[in-house]
Motif scaffolding. Structure first.
Motif, PDB file in Angstrom:
ATOM      1  N   PHE A  16      -0.757   0.600   4.807  1.00 55.26           N
ATOM      2  CA  PHE A  16      -2.123   0.277   5.220  1.00 55.26           C
ATOM      3  C   PHE A  16      -2.908   1.554   5.462  1.00 55.26           C
ATOM      4  O   PHE A  16      -2.401   2.519   6.023  1.00 55.26           O
ATOM      5  CB  PHE A  16      -2.079  -0.555   6.508  1.00 55.26           C
ATOM      6  CG  PHE A  16      -3.438  -0.816   7.096  1.00 55.26           C
ATOM      7  CD1 PHE A  16      -4.278  -1.782   6.556  1.00 55.26           C
ATOM      8  CD2 PHE A  16      -3.878  -0.079   8.190  1.00 55.26           C
ATOM      9  CE1 PHE A  16      -5.530  -2.016   7.094  1.00 55.26           C
ATOM     10  CE2 PHE A  16      -5.128  -0.307   8.734  1.00 55.26           C
ATOM     11  CZ  PHE A  16      -5.962  -1.280   8.186  1.00 55.26           C
ATOM     12  N   ASP A  17      -4.169   1.544   5.013  1.00 57.33           N
ATOM     13  CA  ASP A  17      -5.037   2.689   5.263  1.00 57.33           C
ATOM     14  C   ASP A  17      -6.498   2.254   5.191  1.00 57.33           C
ATOM     15  O   ASP A  17      -6.944   1.723   4.170  1.00 57.33           O
ATOM     16  CB  ASP A  17      -4.779   3.799   4.225  1.00 57.33           C
ATOM     17  CG  ASP A  17      -5.618   5.048   4.479  1.00 57.33           C
ATOM     18  OD1 ASP A  17      -5.841   5.379   5.658  1.00 57.33           O
ATOM     19  OD2 ASP A  17      -6.052   5.673   3.490  1.00 57.33           O
ATOM     20  N   SER A  18      -7.217   2.451   6.272  1.00 55.14           N
ATOM     21  CA  SER A  18      -8.669   2.227   6.316  1.00 55.14           C
ATOM     22  C   SER A  18      -9.090   0.864   5.782  1.00 55.14           C
ATOM     23  O   SER A  18      -9.983   0.748   4.938  1.00 55.14           O
ATOM     24  CB  SER A  18      -9.382   3.332   5.527  1.00 55.14           C
ATOM     25  OG  SER A  18      -9.057   4.606   6.034  1.00 55.14           O
ATOM     26  N   GLY A  19      -8.435  -0.189   6.261  1.00 55.16           N
ATOM     27  CA  GLY A  19      -8.805  -1.539   5.863  1.00 55.16           C
ATOM     28  C   GLY A  19      -8.285  -1.961   4.513  1.00 55.16           C
ATOM     29  O   GLY A  19      -8.667  -3.025   4.009  1.00 55.16           O
ATOM     30  N   CYS A  20      -7.418  -1.142   3.903  1.00 54.25           N
ATOM     31  CA  CYS A  20      -6.915  -1.443   2.557  1.00 54.25           C
ATOM     32  C   CYS A  20      -5.401  -1.562   2.536  1.00 54.25           C
ATOM     33  O   CYS A  20      -4.695  -0.883   3.305  1.00 54.25           O
ATOM     34  CB  CYS A  20      -7.331  -0.352   1.570  1.00 54.25           C
ATOM     35  SG  CYS A  20      -9.092  -0.241   1.263  1.00 54.25           S
ATOM     36  N   LEU A  21      -4.911  -2.402   1.654  1.00 52.21           N
ATOM     37  CA  LEU A  21      -3.497  -2.428   1.308  1.00 52.21           C
ATOM     38  C   LEU A  21      -3.299  -1.375   0.222  1.00 52.21           C
ATOM     39  O   LEU A  21      -3.983  -1.404  -0.807  1.00 52.21           O
ATOM     40  CB  LEU A  21      -3.097  -3.812   0.807  1.00 52.21           C
ATOM     41  CG  LEU A  21      -1.632  -4.046   0.432  1.00 52.21           C
ATOM     42  CD1 LEU A  21      -1.266  -5.525   0.626  1.00 52.21           C
ATOM     43  CD2 LEU A  21      -1.332  -3.647  -1.007  1.00 52.21           C
ATOM     44  N   VAL A  22      -2.378  -0.458   0.454  1.00 50.65           N
ATOM     45  CA  VAL A  22      -2.135   0.645  -0.471  1.00 50.65           C
ATOM     46  C   VAL A  22      -0.836   0.383  -1.222  1.00 50.65           C
ATOM     47  O   VAL A  22       0.209   0.139  -0.612  1.00 50.65           O
ATOM     48  CB  VAL A  22      -2.039   1.996   0.266  1.00 50.65           C
ATOM     49  CG1 VAL A  22      -1.857   3.133  -0.739  1.00 50.65           C
ATOM     50  CG2 VAL A  22      -3.277   2.230   1.124  1.00 50.65           C
ATOM     51  N   VAL A  23      -0.905   0.407  -2.559  1.00 49.04           N
ATOM     52  CA  VAL A  23       0.262   0.209  -3.418  1.00 49.04           C
ATOM     53  C   VAL A  23       0.660   1.559  -4.005  1.00 49.04           C
ATOM     54  O   VAL A  23      -0.156   2.245  -4.627  1.00 49.04           O
ATOM     55  CB  VAL A  23      -0.043  -0.772  -4.566  1.00 49.04           C
ATOM     56  CG1 VAL A  23       1.206  -1.011  -5.420  1.00 49.04           C
ATOM     57  CG2 VAL A  23      -0.576  -2.089  -4.017  1.00 49.04           C
ATOM     58  N   LEU A  35      -8.221  -5.585   2.291  1.00 49.90           N
ATOM     59  CA  LEU A  35      -7.585  -6.754   2.883  1.00 49.90           C
ATOM     60  C   LEU A  35      -8.561  -7.919   3.009  1.00 49.90           C
ATOM     61  O   LEU A  35      -8.160  -9.089   2.928  1.00 49.90           O
ATOM     62  CB  LEU A  35      -7.009  -6.400   4.259  1.00 49.90           C
ATOM     63  CG  LEU A  35      -5.794  -5.466   4.271  1.00 49.90           C
ATOM     64  CD1 LEU A  35      -5.298  -5.272   5.692  1.00 49.90           C
ATOM     65  CD2 LEU A  35      -4.681  -6.003   3.398  1.00 49.90           C
ATOM     66  N   ASP A  36      -9.828  -7.614   3.188  1.00 47.11           N
ATOM     67  CA  ASP A  36     -10.831  -8.676   3.312  1.00 47.11           C
ATOM     68  C   ASP A  36     -11.008  -9.477   2.028  1.00 47.11           C
ATOM     69  O   ASP A  36     -11.642 -10.535   2.033  1.00 47.11           O
ATOM     70  CB  ASP A  36     -12.184  -8.086   3.733  1.00 47.11           C
ATOM     71  CG  ASP A  36     -12.165  -7.577   5.164  1.00 47.11           C
ATOM     72  OD1 ASP A  36     -11.280  -8.019   5.939  1.00 47.11           O
ATOM     73  OD2 ASP A  36     -13.019  -6.743   5.514  1.00 47.11           O
ATOM     74  N   GLU A  37     -10.456  -8.970   0.911  1.00 45.50           N
ATOM     75  CA  GLU A  37     -10.569  -9.675  -0.371  1.00 45.50           C
ATOM     76  C   GLU A  37      -9.331 -10.504  -0.698  1.00 45.50           C
ATOM     77  O   GLU A  37      -9.286 -11.159  -1.734  1.00 45.50           O
ATOM     78  CB  GLU A  37     -10.802  -8.669  -1.503  1.00 45.50           C
ATOM     79  CG  GLU A  37     -12.120  -7.922  -1.414  1.00 45.50           C
ATOM     80  CD  GLU A  37     -12.298  -6.945  -2.553  1.00 45.50           C
ATOM     81  OE1 GLU A  37     -11.330  -6.774  -3.342  1.00 45.50           O
ATOM     82  OE2 GLU A  37     -13.379  -6.343  -2.664  1.00 45.50           O
ATOM     83  N   VAL A  53       2.920  -1.416  10.072  1.00 49.05           N
ATOM     84  CA  VAL A  53       1.479  -1.459  10.342  1.00 49.05           C
ATOM     85  C   VAL A  53       0.795  -2.469   9.433  1.00 49.05           C
ATOM     86  O   VAL A  53      -0.059  -3.250   9.876  1.00 49.05           O
ATOM     87  CB  VAL A  53       0.855  -0.055  10.153  1.00 49.05           C
ATOM     88  CG1 VAL A  53      -0.661  -0.119  10.297  1.00 49.05           C
ATOM     89  CG2 VAL A  53       1.447   0.927  11.149  1.00 49.05           C
ATOM     90  N   LEU A  54       1.171  -2.471   8.151  1.00 49.61           N
ATOM     91  CA  LEU A  54       0.571  -3.425   7.222  1.00 49.61           C
ATOM     92  C   LEU A  54       0.952  -4.854   7.595  1.00 49.61           C
ATOM     93  O   LEU A  54       0.112  -5.768   7.533  1.00 49.61           O
ATOM     94  CB  LEU A  54       1.008  -3.125   5.787  1.00 49.61           C
ATOM     95  CG  LEU A  54       0.493  -4.085   4.714  1.00 49.61           C
ATOM     96  CD1 LEU A  54      -1.039  -4.142   4.713  1.00 49.61           C
ATOM     97  CD2 LEU A  54       1.003  -3.685   3.333  1.00 49.61           C
ATOM     98  N   LEU A  55       2.193  -5.076   8.009  1.00 55.23           N
ATOM     99  CA  LEU A  55       2.606  -6.409   8.438  1.00 55.23           C
ATOM    100  C   LEU A  55       1.733  -6.904   9.585  1.00 55.23           C
ATOM    101  O   LEU A  55       1.283  -8.062   9.599  1.00 55.23           O
ATOM    102  CB  LEU A  55       4.074  -6.399   8.861  1.00 55.23           C
ATOM    103  CG  LEU A  55       5.128  -6.236   7.761  1.00 55.23           C
ATOM    104  CD1 LEU A  55       6.515  -6.093   8.377  1.00 55.23           C
ATOM    105  CD2 LEU A  55       5.106  -7.425   6.808  1.00 55.23           C
TER     106      LEU A  55
END
Length: 299
Positions: A16-23, A35-37, A53-55
């Motif tokens: 997780f970073d700045s409101g985003c899921l990072v792959v 994540l909002d999408e 954190v992402l969980l």
């Protein structure tokens, strides 16, 4: 536009970073998804790694995380414990309290759609119109069990299994492979919609954790059949289920376009649309809200 993110490559790392899921983690190929999408995250590959954190962020934002086993069937679901997590139990309450007349009307619609799909296959592959009227004769709850009668007439009309020989067994393997793919796809969409997969509509079996998937996949079986039947017609001497054959079957499934409430969708998008509409039908106590797939041009 909300979307479901499915991850199937080994060694993928999610953070997780700045409101985003990072792959990341796959030969420097990576990306970011807001994540909002997202409406769900599905881990198709058990070897995918994910940060704590992402969980926590997924749980806080009411985004379900579904973990699948080696058969691509859901084996676990991350659900928030507090506040928004109540929605999961709210949906389950609607499933448990669905009135019998509603369940019967929903099952009738599903059986009608399945028989209509079987009828279309018979017309295309055998010029047989014997099932055309049957879908219009299904009673509420299919009390006359026309689903079974249609299935007998359908498979007899296709004439693929007159005897148990190696060729028939190989063809049966292809049908089973396609059904497994569809079953897993429906089960994943059920979980991502917040529905309890154990609470079936028609199928009731305490040993089957995906009774609802067994119900909701039925209208899609004929479209899986059409992929297999097309391959058998175009190449009748290659009936064995090889890795190349599996790839051909998957391409066929992804190439199907269906009409859902007047919109053209791919088969797997149509699965998601139907599952969400089933949830709405339960919440509103209205069987007419169920959106079932049809071949383009049949509406």
């Amino acid at each position: 536009m909300f979307r479901t993110l499915e991850l199937s490559e080994r060694k993928t790392v999610l953070s997780f970073d700045s409101g985003c899921l990072v792959v990341s983690g796959n030969d420097d190929r990576g990306g970011y998804v807001l994540l909002d999408e997202l409406d769900a995250v599905i881990l198709m590959e058990p070897a995918v790694r994910i940060s704590g954190v992402l969980l926590a962020e997924l749980a806080n934002r009411r985004i379900p995380l579904i973990v699948c086993d080696r058969r691509y069937l859901p084996s676990g679901l991350l659900c928030p414990l507090y506040r928004e997590g109540r929605e999961f139990f709210h949906v389950m309450e609607h499933q448990l309290r669905a009135a019998k007349p509603l369940r019967k009307r929903l099952w009738r619609s599903i059986v009608c759609a399945k028989i209509a799909g079987q009828s279309a296959n018979l017309k295309v592959f055998r010029s047989d119109r014997s099932l055309e009227r049957m879908s219009r004769l299904v009673c509420s709850g299919d009390s006359s069990n026309l689903e079974a009668s249609a299935a007998h007439r359908y498979w007899s009309g296709l004439g693929l299994f007159p005897r148990r020989d190696r060729m028939a067994d190989n063809a049966n393997g292809m049908f089973n492979y396609v059904y497994t793919v569809l079953y897993a796809a429906v089960a994943r969409r059920i979980c991502s919609a917040g529905l309890n997969p154990h609470i079936g509509l028609h199928h009731r079996n305490q040993d089957n954790p995906f009774c609802l998937a067994s119900d909701l996949m039925e209208p899609f079986r004929p479209y899986g059949d059409s992929v297999v039947l097309t391959l058998l017609r175009d190449d009748p001497d290659r009936w064995r289920l090889t890795p190349d054959r599996k790839a051909e079957l998957m391409r066929g499934l992804h190439g199907i376009r269906l009409s859902c409430n007047g919109k053209s969708l791919g088969l797997f998008d149509a699965v998601g649309r139907m599952v969400i509409s089933y949830k709405h039908a339960l919440e509103k106590n209205d069987a007419d809200l169920l959106i079932l797939p049809r071949m383009l041009g049949d509406e």
